[in-house]
Design a protein around this motif. Structure first.
Motif, mmCIF file in Angstrom:
data_model
loop_
_atom_site.group_PDB
_atom_site.id
_atom_site.type_symbol
_atom_site.label_atom_id
_atom_site.label_comp_id
_atom_site.label_asym_id
_atom_site.label_seq_id
_atom_site.Cartn_x
_atom_site.Cartn_y
_atom_site.Cartn_z
ATOM 1 N N THR A 215 -7.385 2.923 -9.815
ATOM 2 C CA THR A 215 -7.567 1.575 -10.422
ATOM 3 C C THR A 215 -6.386 0.907 -10.657
ATOM 4 O O THR A 215 -6.197 -0.461 -10.100
ATOM 5 C CB THR A 215 -8.410 1.551 -11.780
ATOM 6 N N ILE A 216 -5.190 1.486 -11.174
ATOM 7 C CA ILE A 216 -3.990 0.753 -11.241
ATOM 8 C C ILE A 216 -3.236 0.675 -10.093
ATOM 9 O O ILE A 216 -2.566 -0.191 -9.901
ATOM 10 C CB ILE A 216 -2.959 1.618 -12.225
ATOM 11 N N THR A 217 -3.452 1.352 -9.148
ATOM 12 C CA THR A 217 -2.803 1.241 -7.651
ATOM 13 C C THR A 217 -3.558 -0.142 -7.120
ATOM 14 O O THR A 217 -2.681 -0.756 -6.443
ATOM 15 C CB THR A 217 -3.353 2.408 -6.704
ATOM 16 N N ALA A 218 -4.623 -0.469 -7.342
ATOM 17 C CA ALA A 218 -5.274 -1.753 -6.816
ATOM 18 C C ALA A 218 -4.755 -2.701 -7.840
ATOM 19 O O ALA A 218 -4.323 -3.828 -7.060
ATOM 20 C CB ALA A 218 -6.773 -1.642 -6.906
ATOM 21 N N LEU A 219 -4.661 -2.707 -9.247
ATOM 22 C CA LEU A 219 -4.433 -3.789 -10.027
ATOM 23 C C LEU A 219 -3.067 -4.402 -9.686
ATOM 24 O O LEU A 219 -2.866 -5.344 -9.967
ATOM 25 C CB LEU A 219 -4.593 -3.303 -11.283
ATOM 26 N N ARG A 220 -2.105 -3.039 -9.465
ATOM 27 C CA ARG A 220 -0.647 -3.671 -9.374
ATOM 28 C C ARG A 220 -0.498 -4.487 -8.286
ATOM 29 O O ARG A 220 0.609 -5.075 -7.878
ATOM 30 C CB ARG A 220 0.394 -2.343 -9.349
ATOM 31 N N ASN A 221 -1.285 -4.474 -7.223
ATOM 32 C CA ASN A 221 -1.259 -5.029 -5.752
ATOM 33 C C ASN A 221 -2.361 -6.187 -5.491
ATOM 34 O O ASN A 221 -3.120 -5.923 -4.851
ATOM 35 C CB ASN A 221 -1.165 -4.088 -4.836
ATOM 36 N N TYR A 222 -2.553 -7.090 -6.515
ATOM 37 C CA TYR A 222 -3.508 -8.190 -6.443
ATOM 38 C C TYR A 222 -5.161 -7.505 -6.342
ATOM 39 O O TYR A 222 -6.023 -8.144 -5.988
ATOM 40 C CB TYR A 222 -3.451 -8.832 -4.931
ATOM 41 N N GLY A 223 -5.250 -6.282 -7.112
ATOM 42 C CA GLY A 223 -6.660 -5.968 -6.858
ATOM 43 C C GLY A 223 -7.103 -5.559 -6.054
ATOM 44 O O GLY A 223 -8.226 -5.274 -5.626
ATOM 45 N N SER A 224 -6.149 -5.121 -5.180
ATOM 46 C CA SER A 224 -6.677 -4.709 -3.539
ATOM 47 C C SER A 224 -6.441 -3.231 -3.313
ATOM 48 O O SER A 224 -5.156 -2.807 -3.254
ATOM 49 C CB SER A 224 -5.776 -5.641 -2.579
ATOM 50 N N HIS A 225 -7.324 -2.337 -2.599
ATOM 51 C CA HIS A 225 -7.214 -1.154 -2.177
ATOM 52 C C HIS A 225 -6.832 -1.285 -0.721
ATOM 53 O O HIS A 225 -6.032 -0.320 0.049
ATOM 54 C CB HIS A 225 -8.446 -0.295 -2.290
ATOM 55 N N GLU A 226 -7.198 -2.366 -0.118
ATOM 56 C CA GLU A 226 -7.103 -2.539 1.210
ATOM 57 C C GLU A 226 -6.757 -3.853 1.658
ATOM 58 O O GLU A 226 -7.326 -4.860 1.055
ATOM 59 C CB GLU A 226 -8.735 -2.350 1.830
ATOM 60 N N LYS A 227 -5.614 -4.150 2.407
ATOM 61 C CA LYS A 227 -5.297 -5.369 2.619
ATOM 62 C C LYS A 227 -6.339 -6.650 2.790
ATOM 63 O O LYS A 227 -7.200 -6.298 3.588
ATOM 64 C CB LYS A 227 -4.402 -5.318 3.836
ATOM 65 N N TYR A 228 -6.268 -7.595 2.074
ATOM 66 C CA TYR A 228 -6.985 -8.847 1.904
ATOM 67 C C TYR A 228 -8.337 -8.380 1.624
ATOM 68 O O TYR A 228 -9.517 -9.131 1.692
ATOM 69 C CB TYR A 228 -7.172 -9.589 3.293
ATOM 70 N N LYS A 229 -8.776 -7.552 0.873
ATOM 71 C CA LYS A 229 -10.086 -7.000 0.174
ATOM 72 C C LYS A 229 -9.644 -6.825 -1.270
ATOM 73 O O LYS A 229 -8.913 -5.901 -1.696
ATOM 74 C CB LYS A 229 -10.676 -5.729 0.680
ATOM 75 N N ASN A 230 -10.192 -7.741 -1.975
ATOM 76 C CA ASN A 230 -9.955 -7.864 -3.630
ATOM 77 C C ASN A 230 -10.882 -7.381 -4.370
ATOM 78 O O ASN A 230 -11.763 -8.199 -4.499
ATOM 79 C CB ASN A 230 -9.242 -9.107 -3.802
ATOM 80 N N GLN A 231 -10.905 -6.245 -4.960
ATOM 81 C CA GLN A 231 -11.794 -5.701 -5.753
ATOM 82 C C GLN A 231 -12.004 -5.930 -7.388
ATOM 83 O O GLN A 231 -12.733 -6.343 -7.835
ATOM 84 C CB GLN A 231 -11.909 -4.150 -5.533
ATOM 85 N N TYR A 232 -10.629 -6.317 -7.631
ATOM 86 C CA TYR A 232 -10.570 -6.652 -9.096
ATOM 87 C C TYR A 232 -9.411 -7.943 -9.150
ATOM 88 O O TYR A 232 -8.650 -8.384 -8.116
ATOM 89 C CB TYR A 232 -9.544 -5.796 -9.859
ATOM 90 N N LYS A 233 -9.402 -8.554 -10.268
ATOM 91 C CA LYS A 233 -8.368 -9.842 -10.450
ATOM 92 C C LYS A 233 -7.158 -9.337 -10.768
ATOM 93 O O LYS A 233 -6.908 -8.966 -11.918
ATOM 94 C CB LYS A 233 -8.779 -10.840 -11.429
#
Ligand SMILES: *Cc1c(COP(=O)(O)O)cnc(C)c1O
Length: 372
Positions: A215-233
């Motif tokens: 979750t933090i891996t995504a949150l630190r990078n615009y909430g994104s696991h995959e470029k231009y797909k944003n799962q979190y704010k």
């Protein structure tokens, strides 16, 4: 003047390696979230003996992101309470309020400056979801007791390790582990003046929790696991390649620098013998990495002036308790006796891995000569 901390001298020791590492990043053409960050994360996770390490922009963000990830995972809800020491640096508390959570200040033990487990339990309510414990000045908190309370009340334990890189805690069963793996998650700062300091801002989260790490891996990078797909704010809170490269160099010398700090502290502890001064209480020599050497005296202003007049720089960590800060006006009428007393009496003496024993001896001598 003996400076409080000579960062230039600290980094000059590693000049060749730091410059090489910097050149490597410049030549790579890749400056954010690249190979240096990946390698540093592996090396720091190994150092802390955790499964995961995630580089972030600074220590405050490390703590903010841990709490935000718990909110995203549904472990903590907005409005819940987080226990935090009343005498910590403001950043620990800001991380809680930043997430719409309520900081509950708990008084420290007056001798160790760290959370007193007995008072933690009294502060637990139905809304308490986590304990944010701070290894203040470089000394590990009573983790066995804190983890026991947390287990009993189903709380998360978050370590603020911004001042305690590499401090060892010996558990009741007798084996030693470093801070960063003693709770559910930990936040580190690599601000230049910390024990492991970058040449700019930097921070990291360590944890063994794979869901939290993901979750933090995504949150630190615009909430994104995959470029231009944003799962979190999410946020933009990334460790950059140059700082990661600097940290990889400096991590190799951290244990050596810690030993040098411990030697300075030991010389102060053995040498200072002035009835007007109270020395810091050390519970276990391995459990203190001496980010700061903090003494207490009821005559603080006089001692600080005397030291300045005799060529020694001292500082106060910290002059104003968090509950008396303008940022937390809502606590202005609250009373925290221990914290208030500490904020009036603490004084930090110079300590660093590049101080000479001559300088330490001089300071000990001047302090022992001091009288009112
Ligand atoms: C320095 C510090 C922080 C914040 O770290 P930054 O990298 O400056 O954001 C948090 N907690 C404590 C106890 C600190 O000393």
């Amino acid at each position: 003047m003996i400076p409080f901390l000579d960062l230039k001298k600290i980094n000059a020791q590693y000049q060749t390696e730091l410059k090489e590492a910097c050149a490597r990043v410049i030549d790579s053409g890749w400056y954010v979230l690249g190979n240096e960050v990946v390698e540093f994360e592996k090396e720091f996770a190994t150092y802390c003996e955790t499964k995961y390490c995630l580089g972030v922009a600074n220590g405050l963000d490390a703590l903010v992101l841990i709490l935000r990830a718990y909110i995203e995972l549904g472990v903590i809800q907005k409005g819940d309470e987080v226990i935090v020491p009343s005498n910590t640096y403001i950043a620990s508390i800001l991380a809680i309020s930043e997430n719409g959570l309520t900081p509950v200040l708990v008084e420290p033990d007056i001798n160790t400056f760290n959370l007193a487990p007995k008072l933690i339990e009294q502060a637990v309510t139905k809304k308490t979801k986590a304990i944010l414990t701070v290894h203040l000045y470089g000394q590990v908190t009573a983790m066995d007791e804190i983890n026991t309370i947390a287990k009993k009340h189903n709380l998360k334990v978050i370590e603020d390790c911004a001042q305690a890189h590499g401090a060892l805690y010996t558990e009741k069963e007798g084996h030693s582990r470093k801070v960063g793996c003693l709770g559910d998650a930990a936040g580190f700062s690599f601000y230049p003046g910390k024990n492991l300091g970058a040449l700019g801002d930097g921070g990291a989260v360590t944890t063994n929790d794979s869901e939290l790490a993901k979750t933090i891996t995504a949150l630190r990078n615009y909430g994104s696991h995959e470029k231009y797909k944003n799962q979190y704010k999410g946020m933009n809170s990334r460790l950059d390649e140059i700082q990661a490269a600097m940290l990889r160099v400096k991590l190799r010398y951290l244990d050596k620098e810690t030993s040098a700090r411990q030697a300075v502290a030991l010389a102060y502890l053995k040498g200072i013998n002035n009835p007007l001064i109270e020395l810091p209480v050390v519970e276990d020599v391995n459990a203190h990495v001496w980010h700061l050497f903090v003494i207490k005296t009821t005559q603080r202003e006089k001692l600080a002036d005397y030291l300045t007049a005799n060529g020694v720089q001292s500082l106060i960590h910290y002059p104003i308790p968090p509950h008396k800060q303008g940022a937390y006006k809502e606590w202005g009428n609250d009373v925290f006796d221990v914290s208030e007393k500490l904020h009036m009496e603490v004084l930090s003496l110079p300590i660093s891995p590049v101080m000479t024993m001559n300088e330490v001896g001089y300071i000990v001598n001047e302090i022992n000569k001091w009288s009112l």
